[in-house]
Design a protein around this motif. Sequence first.
Motif, PDB file in Angstrom:
ATOM      1  N   SER A  11       0.683  -1.242   0.086  1.00  0.00           N
ATOM      2  CA  SER A  11       0.044   0.020  -0.006  1.00  0.00           C
ATOM      3  C   SER A  11       0.835   1.365  -0.012  1.00  0.00           C
ATOM      4  CB  SER A  11      -0.934  -0.026   1.304  1.00  0.00           C
ATOM      5  OG  SER A  11       0.003   0.332   2.322  1.00  0.00           O
ATOM      6  N   THR A  12       0.131   2.429  -0.210  1.00  0.00           N
ATOM      7  CA  THR A  12       0.947   3.796  -0.170  1.00  0.00           C
ATOM      8  C   THR A  12       1.392   4.173   1.333  1.00  0.00           C
ATOM      9  OG1 THR A  12      -1.144   4.866   0.108  1.00  0.00           O
ATOM     10  CG2 THR A  12      -0.210   4.362  -2.095  1.00  0.00           C
ATOM     11  N   GLN A  13       0.769   3.592   2.096  1.00  0.00           N
ATOM     12  CA  GLN A  13       1.126   3.986   3.668  1.00  0.00           C
ATOM     13  C   GLN A  13       2.281   3.533   4.194  1.00  0.00           C
ATOM     14  OE1 GLN A  13       0.027   6.788   5.423  1.00  0.00           O
ATOM     15  NE2 GLN A  13      -1.223   7.378   3.706  1.00  0.00           N
ATOM     16  N   LEU A  14       2.514   2.052   3.898  1.00  0.00           N
ATOM     17  CA  LEU A  14       3.558   1.262   3.993  1.00  0.00           C
ATOM     18  C   LEU A  14       3.976  -0.069   3.364  1.00  0.00           C
ATOM     19  CD1 LEU A  14       2.082  -1.456   6.079  1.00  0.00           C
ATOM     20  CD2 LEU A  14       1.734   0.224   7.597  1.00  0.00           C
ATOM     21  N   TRP A  15       4.793  -0.701   3.634  1.00  0.00           N
ATOM     22  CA  TRP A  15       5.416  -1.697   2.881  1.00  0.00           C
ATOM     23  C   TRP A  15       6.033  -2.984   3.820  1.00  0.00           C
ATOM     24  CZ3 TRP A  15       6.250   3.271   1.734  1.00  0.00           C
ATOM     25  CH2 TRP A  15       5.837   3.854   0.391  1.00  0.00           C
ATOM     26  N   VAL A  16       5.322  -3.908   3.622  1.00  0.00           N
ATOM     27  CA  VAL A  16       5.646  -5.160   4.725  1.00  0.00           C
ATOM     28  C   VAL A  16       6.245  -6.293   3.696  1.00  0.00           C
ATOM     29  CG1 VAL A  16       5.118  -6.809   6.295  1.00  0.00           C
ATOM     30  CG2 VAL A  16       3.744  -4.624   6.066  1.00  0.00           C
ATOM     31  N   VAL A  17       7.640  -6.747   4.082  1.00  0.00           N
ATOM     32  CA  VAL A  17       8.260  -7.653   3.271  1.00  0.00           C
ATOM     33  C   VAL A  17       8.733  -8.858   4.138  1.00  0.00           C
ATOM     34  CG1 VAL A  17      10.315  -8.377   1.505  1.00  0.00           C
ATOM     35  CG2 VAL A  17       8.697  -5.993   1.354  1.00  0.00           C
ATOM     36  N   ARG A  18       8.604  -9.804   3.939  1.00  0.00           N
ATOM     37  CA  ARG A  18       9.281 -11.057   4.835  1.00  0.00           C
ATOM     38  C   ARG A  18      10.532 -11.420   3.679  1.00  0.00           C
ATOM     39  NH1 ARG A  18       5.479 -13.948   6.066  1.00  0.00           N
ATOM     40  NH2 ARG A  18       5.299 -13.746   8.492  1.00  0.00           N
ATOM     41  N   HIS A  19      11.728 -11.277   4.463  1.00  0.00           N
ATOM     42  CA  HIS A  19      13.031 -11.701   3.654  1.00  0.00           C
ATOM     43  C   HIS A  19      13.225 -13.238   4.605  1.00  0.00           C
ATOM     44  CE1 HIS A  19      13.772  -7.827   1.730  1.00  0.00           C
ATOM     45  NE2 HIS A  19      13.415  -7.410   2.800  1.00  0.00           N
ATOM     46  N   ALA A  20      13.711 -14.114   3.497  1.00  0.00           N
ATOM     47  CA  ALA A  20      14.198 -15.384   3.863  1.00  0.00           C
ATOM     48  C   ALA A  20      15.585 -15.473   3.241  1.00  0.00           C
ATOM     49  CB  ALA A  20      13.231 -16.441   3.736  1.00  0.00           C
ATOM     50  N   PHE A  21      16.690 -15.630   4.005  1.00  0.00           N
ATOM     51  CA  PHE A  21      17.957 -15.945   3.302  1.00  0.00           C
ATOM     52  C   PHE A  21      18.631 -17.041   3.832  1.00  0.00           C
ATOM     53  CE2 PHE A  21      17.807 -11.200   3.543  1.00  0.00           C
ATOM     54  CZ  PHE A  21      17.973 -10.713   2.151  1.00  0.00           C
ATOM     55  N   ARG A  22      19.450 -17.677   2.929  1.00  0.00           N
ATOM     56  CA  ARG A  22      19.906 -18.891   3.165  1.00  0.00           C
ATOM     57  C   ARG A  22      21.488 -18.450   3.667  1.00  0.00           C
ATOM     58  NH1 ARG A  22      19.051 -23.026  -1.939  1.00  0.00           N
ATOM     59  NH2 ARG A  22      16.656 -23.497  -1.310  1.00  0.00           N
ATOM     60  N   SER A  23      22.181 -19.337   4.405  1.00  0.00           N
ATOM     61  CA  SER A  23      23.425 -18.971   5.147  1.00  0.00           C
ATOM     62  C   SER A  23      24.388 -18.430   4.313  1.00  0.00           C
ATOM     63  CB  SER A  23      23.995 -20.181   5.793  1.00  0.00           C
ATOM     64  OG  SER A  23      25.192 -19.789   6.356  1.00  0.00           O
ATOM     65  N   GLY A  24      25.034 -17.224   4.290  1.00  0.00           N
ATOM     66  CA  GLY A  24      25.796 -16.562   3.353  1.00  0.00           C
ATOM     67  C   GLY A  24      25.306 -15.568   2.471  1.00  0.00           C
ATOM     68  N   GLN A  25      23.694 -15.508   2.429  1.00  0.00           N
ATOM     69  CA  GLN A  25      23.198 -14.599   1.467  1.00  0.00           C
ATOM     70  C   GLN A  25      22.742 -13.463   2.392  1.00  0.00           C
ATOM     71  OE1 GLN A  25      23.410 -15.296  -1.861  1.00  0.00           O
ATOM     72  NE2 GLN A  25      24.628 -16.781  -1.337  1.00  0.00           N
ATOM     73  N   GLY A  26      22.420 -12.256   1.550  1.00  0.00           N
ATOM     74  CA  GLY A  26      21.750 -11.305   2.237  1.00  0.00           C
ATOM     75  C   GLY A  26      21.665  -9.905   1.255  1.00  0.00           C
ATOM     76  N   PHE A  27      21.672  -8.663   1.815  1.00  0.00           N
ATOM     77  CA  PHE A  27      21.849  -7.539   0.953  1.00  0.00           C
ATOM     78  C   PHE A  27      22.778  -6.614   1.308  1.00  0.00           C
ATOM     79  CE2 PHE A  27      18.676  -6.956   4.307  1.00  0.00           C
ATOM     80  CZ  PHE A  27      19.118  -5.740   4.908  1.00  0.00           C
ATOM     81  N   ALA A  28      23.318  -6.000   0.339  1.00  0.00           N
ATOM     82  CA  ALA A  28      24.340  -5.107   0.472  1.00  0.00           C
ATOM     83  C   ALA A  28      24.090  -3.825   1.056  1.00  0.00           C
ATOM     84  CB  ALA A  28      25.071  -4.635  -0.989  1.00  0.00           C
ATOM     85  N   PRO A  29      24.827  -3.125   1.902  1.00  0.00           N
ATOM     86  CA  PRO A  29      24.643  -1.995   2.527  1.00  0.00           C
ATOM     87  C   PRO A  29      24.048  -0.793   1.656  1.00  0.00           C
ATOM     88  CG  PRO A  29      26.712  -2.505   3.306  1.00  0.00           C
ATOM     89  CD  PRO A  29      26.266  -3.559   2.250  1.00  0.00           C
ATOM     90  N   HIS A  30      23.072  -0.053   1.962  1.00  0.00           N
ATOM     91  CA  HIS A  30      22.353   0.886   1.039  1.00  0.00           C
ATOM     92  C   HIS A  30      21.605   1.640   2.209  1.00  0.00           C
ATOM     93  CE1 HIS A  30      19.406  -2.074   2.329  1.00  0.00           C
ATOM     94  NE2 HIS A  30      18.286  -1.109   2.067  1.00  0.00           N
ATOM     95  N   THR A  31      21.118   2.692   1.583  1.00  0.00           N
ATOM     96  CA  THR A  31      20.552   3.890   2.146  1.00  0.00           C
ATOM     97  C   THR A  31      18.913   4.140   1.323  1.00  0.00           C
ATOM     98  OG1 THR A  31      20.474   6.019   3.475  1.00  0.00           O
ATOM     99  CG2 THR A  31      21.560   5.824   1.276  1.00  0.00           C
TER     100      THR A  31
END
Length: 275
Positions: A11-31
């Motif tokens: 929705s426009t008011q908020l965003w809800v996400v469930r992340h599921a990473f395997r060992s060693g995986q993830g996301f890079a630093p960002h802003t």
Amino acid sequence: MTWRDETIDSSTQLWVVRHAFRSGQGFAPHTHEFAEVFWCESGGGVHQVNGESFPLHAGDVVFMRPDDVHGAYATARAGLTFVNVSFPAEPMRALAARYPDGEWPWRPGPSPMHVHLSPRRMERLHTWTADLSAPGQRRLDLECFLLDIARLVTRPVENDVAVGLPVWMHDVIEVFSDPRHLAGGTARFAHLAGRSQAHLNRLIRASQGRTTTDLVNVLRLQWAATALRMSDQSIADIAATCGLGHLGHFYAMFKKRFGVTPRRYRMDAWQASGK
């Protein structure tokens, strides 16, 4: 596939996400320009934020400000699963102006607020995950969520009876404070802690200068005081439920802690509420 993203709401008011990473995986630093809060549901990992690294465990909650630079990756064999709620910064800033920094989790500082919640408090966030999944979230819904999670993570654990104790003991205290466990006394408390009674005695005495029995009785009396205020259950039943079945002993302990008898405590509370 090494990781999974599950967008629960967009929705426009908020965003809800469930992340599921395997060992060693993830996301890079960002802003980004919006604010966030995320909580770990299972597994473990590392959170990189503003040039520092912090461990992540199930039950951890982190409050990200718009200018924070952060990334994360899973380290546990089971991976890392967390729910992320992001939202425009303006509603958060409007609410923040109404509360002192100590009561608002998106507070200024070099690092974002990072807290660990007991399983019982995490149940509240699991409920919010389901509630925020519904489409068409309004600003009212967002503000209710922000205020509730701020209250959840900044209020003291059982009126500070856990002061000085390690975080895992805070969890034990919250679980034991359920009336299903109170009557079990120190033996039940030790079972929930997964430690011997002797070990707990040493820990509590070193941290607070009292015994496990003293701490257990404080938790019993706190629950009894709430039951006296909020129910019409008989005083004898309340005493028995919390494990202090000898009524004379219960009266003496209650008066020593609260300055009045259980009956007077109830009468004063009911009179104040107009009952």
